[in-house]
Design an enzyme around this catalytic site. Structure first.
Site, PDB file in Angstrom:
ATOM      1  N   HIS A 168       0.850  -1.202   0.000  1.00 45.67           N
ATOM      2  CA  HIS A 168       0.000   0.000   0.000  1.00 45.67           C
ATOM      3  C   HIS A 168       0.874   1.236   0.000  1.00 45.67           C
ATOM      4  O   HIS A 168       1.779   1.350   0.820  1.00 45.67           O
ATOM      5  CB  HIS A 168      -0.919   0.010   1.231  1.00 45.67           C
ATOM      6  CG  HIS A 168      -2.185  -0.754   1.013  1.00 45.67           C
ATOM      7  ND1 HIS A 168      -3.365  -0.429   1.631  1.00 45.67           N
ATOM      8  CD2 HIS A 168      -2.461  -1.825   0.227  1.00 45.67           C
ATOM      9  CE1 HIS A 168      -4.324  -1.252   1.229  1.00 45.67           C
ATOM     10  NE2 HIS A 168      -3.788  -2.118   0.388  1.00 45.67           N
ATOM     11  N   TYR A 220      -9.171   5.848   7.710  1.00 46.95           N
ATOM     12  CA  TYR A 220      -9.345   6.132   9.141  1.00 46.95           C
ATOM     13  C   TYR A 220     -10.306   7.310   9.227  1.00 46.95           C
ATOM     14  O   TYR A 220     -10.013   8.382   8.700  1.00 46.95           O
ATOM     15  CB  TYR A 220      -8.024   6.539   9.792  1.00 46.95           C
ATOM     16  CG  TYR A 220      -6.949   5.473   9.842  1.00 46.95           C
ATOM     17  CD1 TYR A 220      -6.170   5.165   8.732  1.00 46.95           C
ATOM     18  CD2 TYR A 220      -6.697   4.783  11.030  1.00 46.95           C
ATOM     19  CE1 TYR A 220      -5.168   4.205   8.793  1.00 46.95           C
ATOM     20  CE2 TYR A 220      -5.694   3.813  11.092  1.00 46.95           C
ATOM     21  CZ  TYR A 220      -4.940   3.539   9.975  1.00 46.95           C
ATOM     22  OH  TYR A 220      -3.942   2.579  10.040  1.00 46.95           O
ATOM     23  N   PRO A 222      -4.091   0.592  18.568  1.00 49.22           N
ATOM     24  CA  PRO A 222      -3.813   0.117  17.203  1.00 49.22           C
ATOM     25  C   PRO A 222      -3.997   1.180  16.112  1.00 49.22           C
ATOM     26  O   PRO A 222      -3.736   0.926  14.953  1.00 49.22           O
ATOM     27  CB  PRO A 222      -4.779  -1.045  17.018  1.00 49.22           C
ATOM     28  CG  PRO A 222      -5.776  -0.936  18.095  1.00 49.22           C
ATOM     29  CD  PRO A 222      -5.177  -0.154  19.190  1.00 49.22           C
ATOM     30  N   LYS A 247       1.093   0.114  14.923  1.00 51.95           N
ATOM     31  CA  LYS A 247       2.471   0.020  15.409  1.00 51.95           C
ATOM     32  C   LYS A 247       2.764  -1.204  16.269  1.00 51.95           C
ATOM     33  O   LYS A 247       3.915  -1.580  16.455  1.00 51.95           O
ATOM     34  CB  LYS A 247       2.771   1.272  16.248  1.00 51.95           C
ATOM     35  CG  LYS A 247       2.860   2.532  15.410  1.00 51.95           C
ATOM     36  CD  LYS A 247       4.161   2.629  14.628  1.00 51.95           C
ATOM     37  CE  LYS A 247       4.065   3.570  13.456  1.00 51.95           C
ATOM     38  NZ  LYS A 247       3.743   2.870  12.211  1.00 51.95           N
ATOM     39  N   TYR A 262       4.013   6.723   9.963  1.00 49.69           N
ATOM     40  CA  TYR A 262       3.170   5.559   9.647  1.00 49.69           C
ATOM     41  C   TYR A 262       4.000   4.415   9.047  1.00 49.69           C
ATOM     42  O   TYR A 262       3.786   3.244   9.374  1.00 49.69           O
ATOM     43  CB  TYR A 262       2.079   5.974   8.659  1.00 49.69           C
ATOM     44  CG  TYR A 262       0.953   4.960   8.516  1.00 49.69           C
ATOM     45  CD1 TYR A 262       0.931   4.050   7.462  1.00 49.69           C
ATOM     46  CD2 TYR A 262      -0.078   4.902   9.449  1.00 49.69           C
ATOM     47  CE1 TYR A 262      -0.084   3.111   7.335  1.00 49.69           C
ATOM     48  CE2 TYR A 262      -1.112   3.963   9.333  1.00 49.69           C
ATOM     49  CZ  TYR A 262      -1.102   3.067   8.272  1.00 49.69           C
ATOM     50  OH  TYR A 262      -2.119   2.140   8.163  1.00 49.69           O
TER      51      TYR A 262
END
Ligand code: FAS
Ligand code: PHB
Length: 389
Positions: A72, A200, A292, A296, A384
């Protein structure tokens, strides 16, 4: 039984460490409380940072991941109206791998059989002894007998509820914790994802996440109050709420289906210092927990294991103790930065009951700023994908 390193816990941290040490001819034994099927049955992480992918490549265990995993190059943040694309590839030149923790664990388990990594499953009453000295040992019950493993070092990879952290005296250990006033209700279903990348969302109703395991299997989460029960959430109610929180575009592409798995996980930020005491080292969830939100948890276990395996290999191959002396400080430096990112993204993307209208406005303003600032998006992207080791 005598070994160089006794590893407690056969989750990702324990199995990765076991393989990395065995690969260098270091004697290890892994002791796991549950059965292999039970460990595989826990549905957890879905996004792998480069550090985790690289360790699997180093072990020559990445074939299935490279074939079935989904690279991704970005993800979306949503505020209930607009979608903000965080273009990881453009901002960092890197990417993440969508490949479930279950699959990583399966690959590591399969290899333990073929490569002779000794993993003792269904070991009861695992206890650590004499960890302050140079001759620690582990005892456990199996088949009605007590067993003992004498080792030079013990690696506590036994997760948040394991015995290793508790083997460090209260006078030595320090804990740092924040418990969040909500949990994540997760659902796994054999339906195609609603979007090609993760979303998100911070909707006025609360947080939602659209993730996936493959092009035919989706993983979704919604923020729920801590006192919610899974039985309060029949599938249709979850799909209805996901459609609202993820926004009209995602909802239009959402395929509903029967939940293969449904569970509520509490969210906390937690760090235990130090990550080494005498001959005992902690790695993974045994030492730290992150919400979450930042994907990580599993990846921090990988970075701990990258540091710890190098330190132990240096000790056994060259008699050099520098790595084991500096392990705790080195690992914690990266842990705290990941804790910060996971905490900040959780603060940004969830509805906090006590924050009120002003708190919501701060979140919407920050999302507006991120939408308008490449520097803000780059900061999110580089955290990220995982900070360098
Ligand atoms: P683990 O907890 O995976 O493994 C520890 C092992 O030790 C287990 O197999 C356990 O059975 C064993 N053990 C415990 N006590 C023992 C004893 N007394 N004796 C012997 N063995 C013992 N991370 C993400 O990045 N994304 C997510 O979406 C995400 N979702 C999660 C959902 C839940 C419900 C939980 C609990 C965690 C989630 N995590 C997520 C974090 C998770 O993926 C962990 O970070 C990851 O499993 C860490 O791996 P380990 O440190 O190996 O710990
Ligand atoms: C998941 O797919 O389980 C997942 C993905 C990203 C996260 C958390 C969970 O941040």
């Amino acid at each position: 039984m005598k070994t160089d390193v006794a590893i407690i816990g056969a989750g990702p941290a324990g199995l990765l460490l076991g393989h990395l040490l065995r690969q260098q001819g270091i004697d290890v034994v892994v002791v796991e409380r549950q059965s292999a099927d039970y460990v595989l049955g826990r549905i957890r992480a879905g996004v792998l940072e480069k550090v985790t992918v690289d360790l699997m490549k180093q072990l020559d265990l990445s074939d299935r991941m490279m074939k079935e995993g989904l690279p991704h190059e970005g993800f979306y943040l949503a505020d209930g109206e607009k979608l903000i694309h965080i273009n990881i590839a453009e901002l960092t030149g890197s990417s993440v791998m969508v490949y479930g923790q279950t699959e990583v664990t399966r690959d590591l388990m399969d290899a333990s059989k073929s490569r002779g990594l000794e993993v003792i499953y269904k070991a009861g009453d695992v206890a650590l002894h004499d960890v302050a000295g140079n001759s620690p040992y582990v005892t456990y019950q199996k088949d009605g007998q007590e067993h003992r493993i004498d080792a030079r070092f013990i690696a506590g990879c036994d997760g948040f509820h394991g015995p290793s952290r508790k083997a460090i005296p209260d006078t030595v250990g320090k804990t740092f914790e924040r418990v969040y006033p909500f949990g994540w209700l997760g659902i796994l279903a054999d339906v195609p994802p609603c979007n090609h990348e993760l979303i998100y969302a911070n909707h006025s109703n609360g947080f939602a996440l659209a993730s996936m395991r493959s092009s035919t299997r989706s993983r979704y989460y919604i923020q729920v109050p801590l006192d919610e029960k899974v039985e309060d959430w029949p599938d249709d109610r979850i799909w209805d709420e996901l459609a609202v929180r993820l926004g009209p575009d995602a909802a239009a592409n959402m395929t509903r289906g029967t939940a293969l798995e449904k569970s509520i996980a509490p969210l906390r930020s937690f760090v235990f210092e130090p990550m080494r005491y005498g001959s005992l080292f902690l790695a993974g969830d045994a030492a730290h927990i992150v919400p979450p939100t930042g994907a990580k948890g599993l990846n921090l276990a990988s970075s701990d294991v990258a540091y710890l395996s190098r330190a132990l290999i240096q000790f056994f191959k060259n008699g050099n103790s520098e790595g084991i002396e500096t392990y705790s400080d080195t690992a914690l430096a990266r842990v705290w930065k990941s804790e910060r990112f996971s905490w900040s993204l959780t603060q940004l993307m969830h509805r906090f009951p006590d924050d009120g209208a002003f708190g919501r406005r701060m979140q919407v303003a920050e999302l507006d700023y991120i939408a308008s600032s490449e520097a803000a998006r780059k900061s999110i992207a580089e955290n990220y994908i995982g900070l360098p080791l």
